[in-house]
Design an enzyme around this catalytic site. Structure first.
Site, mmCIF file in Angstrom:
data_model
loop_
_atom_site.group_PDB
_atom_site.id
_atom_site.type_symbol
_atom_site.label_atom_id
_atom_site.label_comp_id
_atom_site.label_asym_id
_atom_site.label_seq_id
_atom_site.Cartn_x
_atom_site.Cartn_y
_atom_site.Cartn_z
ATOM 1 N N PHE A 180 -1.152 16.238 3.883
ATOM 2 C CA PHE A 180 -1.565 15.593 2.648
ATOM 3 C C PHE A 180 -0.360 15.546 1.716
ATOM 4 C CE2 PHE A 180 -3.564 14.846 -1.397
ATOM 5 C CZ PHE A 180 -4.471 13.861 -1.055
ATOM 6 N N VAL A 181 0.018 14.329 1.317
ATOM 7 C CA VAL A 181 1.224 14.175 0.498
ATOM 8 C C VAL A 181 0.894 13.691 -0.907
ATOM 9 C CG1 VAL A 181 2.869 13.838 2.393
ATOM 10 C CG2 VAL A 181 1.604 11.871 1.515
ATOM 11 N N ARG B 82 1.163 12.088 -9.416
ATOM 12 C CA ARG B 82 1.617 10.714 -9.168
ATOM 13 C C ARG B 82 3.030 10.512 -9.683
ATOM 14 N NH1 ARG B 82 -2.708 7.567 -7.487
ATOM 15 N NH2 ARG B 82 -4.704 7.985 -8.449
ATOM 16 N N GLU C 273 0.838 -1.194 0.000
ATOM 17 C CA GLU C 273 0.000 0.000 0.000
ATOM 18 C C GLU C 273 0.879 1.252 0.000
ATOM 19 O OE1 GLU C 273 -2.425 1.480 -0.823
ATOM 20 O OE2 GLU C 273 -4.069 1.453 0.604
ATOM 21 N N ASP C 274 0.386 2.302 -0.611
ATOM 22 C CA ASP C 274 1.162 3.548 -0.652
ATOM 23 C C ASP C 274 1.190 4.232 0.714
ATOM 24 O OD1 ASP C 274 -1.563 4.171 -0.724
ATOM 25 O OD2 ASP C 274 -1.448 5.446 -2.490
ATOM 26 N N ASP D 50 -1.566 10.774 -5.314
ATOM 27 C CA ASP D 50 -2.132 11.854 -6.111
ATOM 28 C C ASP D 50 -2.970 12.837 -5.309
ATOM 29 O OD1 ASP D 50 -4.314 9.977 -5.612
ATOM 30 O OD2 ASP D 50 -5.438 11.152 -7.054
ATOM 31 N N LYS E 179 0.567 7.467 8.410
ATOM 32 C CA LYS E 179 0.175 8.691 9.128
ATOM 33 C C LYS E 179 -0.559 8.254 10.393
ATOM 34 C CE LYS E 179 -1.659 11.219 5.375
ATOM 35 N NZ LYS E 179 -2.620 12.192 4.841
ATOM 36 N N ASP F 37 -3.645 5.683 6.341
ATOM 37 C CA ASP F 37 -4.123 6.937 6.906
ATOM 38 C C ASP F 37 -5.122 6.597 8.021
ATOM 39 O OD1 ASP F 37 -4.682 9.669 7.076
ATOM 40 O OD2 ASP F 37 -6.054 9.657 5.393
HETATM 41 P P1 IMP Z 1 -7.151 4.993 4.594
HETATM 42 O O1 IMP Z 1 -8.219 4.035 4.187
HETATM 43 O O2 IMP Z 1 -7.742 6.215 5.257
HETATM 44 O O3 IMP Z 1 -6.037 4.400 5.415
HETATM 45 O O4 IMP Z 1 -6.581 5.628 3.286
HETATM 46 C C1 IMP Z 1 -5.734 5.033 2.482
HETATM 47 C C2 IMP Z 1 -5.814 5.622 1.089
HETATM 48 O O5 IMP Z 1 -6.144 7.025 1.083
HETATM 49 C C3 IMP Z 1 -4.462 5.534 0.465
HETATM 50 O O6 IMP Z 1 -4.312 4.335 -0.222
HETATM 51 C C4 IMP Z 1 -4.427 6.740 -0.452
HETATM 52 O O7 IMP Z 1 -4.953 6.392 -1.707
HETATM 53 C C5 IMP Z 1 -5.338 7.748 0.192
HETATM 54 N N1 IMP Z 1 -4.575 8.755 0.952
HETATM 55 C C6 IMP Z 1 -4.482 8.870 2.302
HETATM 56 N N2 IMP Z 1 -3.693 9.900 2.660
HETATM 57 C C7 IMP Z 1 -3.256 10.436 1.501
HETATM 58 C C8 IMP Z 1 -2.369 11.524 1.195
HETATM 59 O O8 IMP Z 1 -1.806 12.214 2.063
HETATM 60 N N3 IMP Z 1 -2.160 11.759 -0.119
HETATM 61 C C9 IMP Z 1 -2.728 11.040 -1.121
HETATM 62 N N4 IMP Z 1 -3.544 10.015 -0.886
HETATM 63 C C10 IMP Z 1 -3.820 9.716 0.416
HETATM 64 MG MG MG Z 2 -4.232 4.039 -2.248
#
Ligand code: IMP
Ligand code: MG
Length: 187
Positions: A164-165, A177, A111-112, A171, A143, A115
Site C-alpha cells: 500500500f503506497v 497526498r 490514473e495514479d 492517500d 500493481k 490495482d
Molecule cells: P483499482 O480499481 O483496484 O485498480 O484501484 C484503483 C484506485 O484504488 C486508485 O485510483 C487509488 O485511488 C486506489 N489505490 C489502489 N492501490 C492504492 C495504494 O496502494 N495506495 C493508495 N491508493 C490506492
Molecule cells: Mg485513484
C-alpha cells in the site's frame, strides 16, 4: 540508498508503523519526462485531452501536462472505489462527471495507480460511450499482482510490488497526498 522517513501513526487500531520511500522525487520526474516525450512523439502535435482521475492523479497529471510540449487540455473526473482503509470495496461510484463533451477528442486517461483494474475498466467503458476519437490509458503506478480485471495500459510509470503506497497524490484516509515522493507503509 533510499532515505527512510519515519512517521508514527497515532490512529488507534491501525498497526502500520512507518513510511519508507519507494520512488523518490527525482525518479518520478525523470520517468514522467520520458512518458511525456513518448506521448509527444506519438501524437505529433495533435490536440490531447488529459482526463485526470481525482483526487489521486492530480500531481501526476499536472507534472505530465507541464512536460508535454503541445496543445494539452485538462478534464477532471472523480470516481471512488475505496472506502476507508487499504482494501477496495469493489464498488465504483461516479462522484464528479465530465463537464464538457469529449466527442472526437484524443483522450488520455491519467490514473495514479492501477490495482485490481476495476476503476479503469469501468471508466474505459464509460468513456468509450462518449465517442472520443482515441482513448489511451496512462498510469503512474501499476500493481500487477493484484489485477482482477484485465486492462491494457498504454503508458506506465513504474510497476510496484503489492504494497500500500502513499504520496504524490495517493492517500491513506486522505492523508499523505502532499508527500512529493511515493512511500509505502511498512507493517
Ligand atoms: P483499482 O480499481 O483496484 O485498480 O484501484 C484503483 C484506485 O484504488 C486508485 O485510483 C487509488 O485511488 C486506489 N489505490 C489502489 N492501490 C492504492 C495504494 O496502494 N495506495 C493508495 N491508493 C490506492
Ligand atoms: Mg485513484
Amino acid at each position: 540508498m533510499n532515505s527512510i522517513i519515519i512517521i508514527k501513526f497515532i490512529e488507534k487500531g491501525f498497526n502500520m508503523e512507518n513510511l519508507k520511500t519507494l520512488i523518490d522525487e527525482k525518479k518520478l520526474h525523470n520517468r514522467i519526462e520520458e512518458i511525456a516525450a513518448q506521448i509527444e512523439k506519438e501524437y505529433q502535435n495533435k490536440e490531447i485531452t488529459l482526463i485526470c482521475i481525482l483526487k489521486g492523479s492530480v500531481f501526476f497529471t499536472v507534472e505530465l501536462a507541464k512536460k508535454i510540449n503541445g496543445d494539452v487540455r485538462l478534464e477532471f473526473i472523480r470516481v471512488s472505489s475505496y472506502g476507508e482503509g487499504t482494501q477496495s470495496t469493489g464498488e465504483i461510484k461516479m462522484k464528479l462527471d465530465l463537464k464538457d463533451s469529449i466527442r472526437g477528442k484524443n483522450i488520455i486517461v491519467v490514473e495514479d495507480i492501477i490495482d485490481t483494474g476495476r476503476t479503469l475498466s469501468y471508466l474505459i467503458e464509460y468513456l468509450k460511450m462518449k465517442k472520443p476519437s482515441s482513448l489511451k490509458l496512462c498510469a503512474l503506478l501499476d500493481k500487477p499482482e493484484r489485477r482482477i480485471k484485465k486492462v491494457d495500459v498504454d503508458y506506465t510509470g513504474f510497476q510496484i510490488p503489492d504494497k500500500f503506497v502513499v504520496g504524490y497524490g495517493l492517500d491513506w484516509n486522505e492523508k499523505y497526498r502532499n508527500l512529493p515522493y511515493i512511500a509505502y507503509i511498512e507493517q
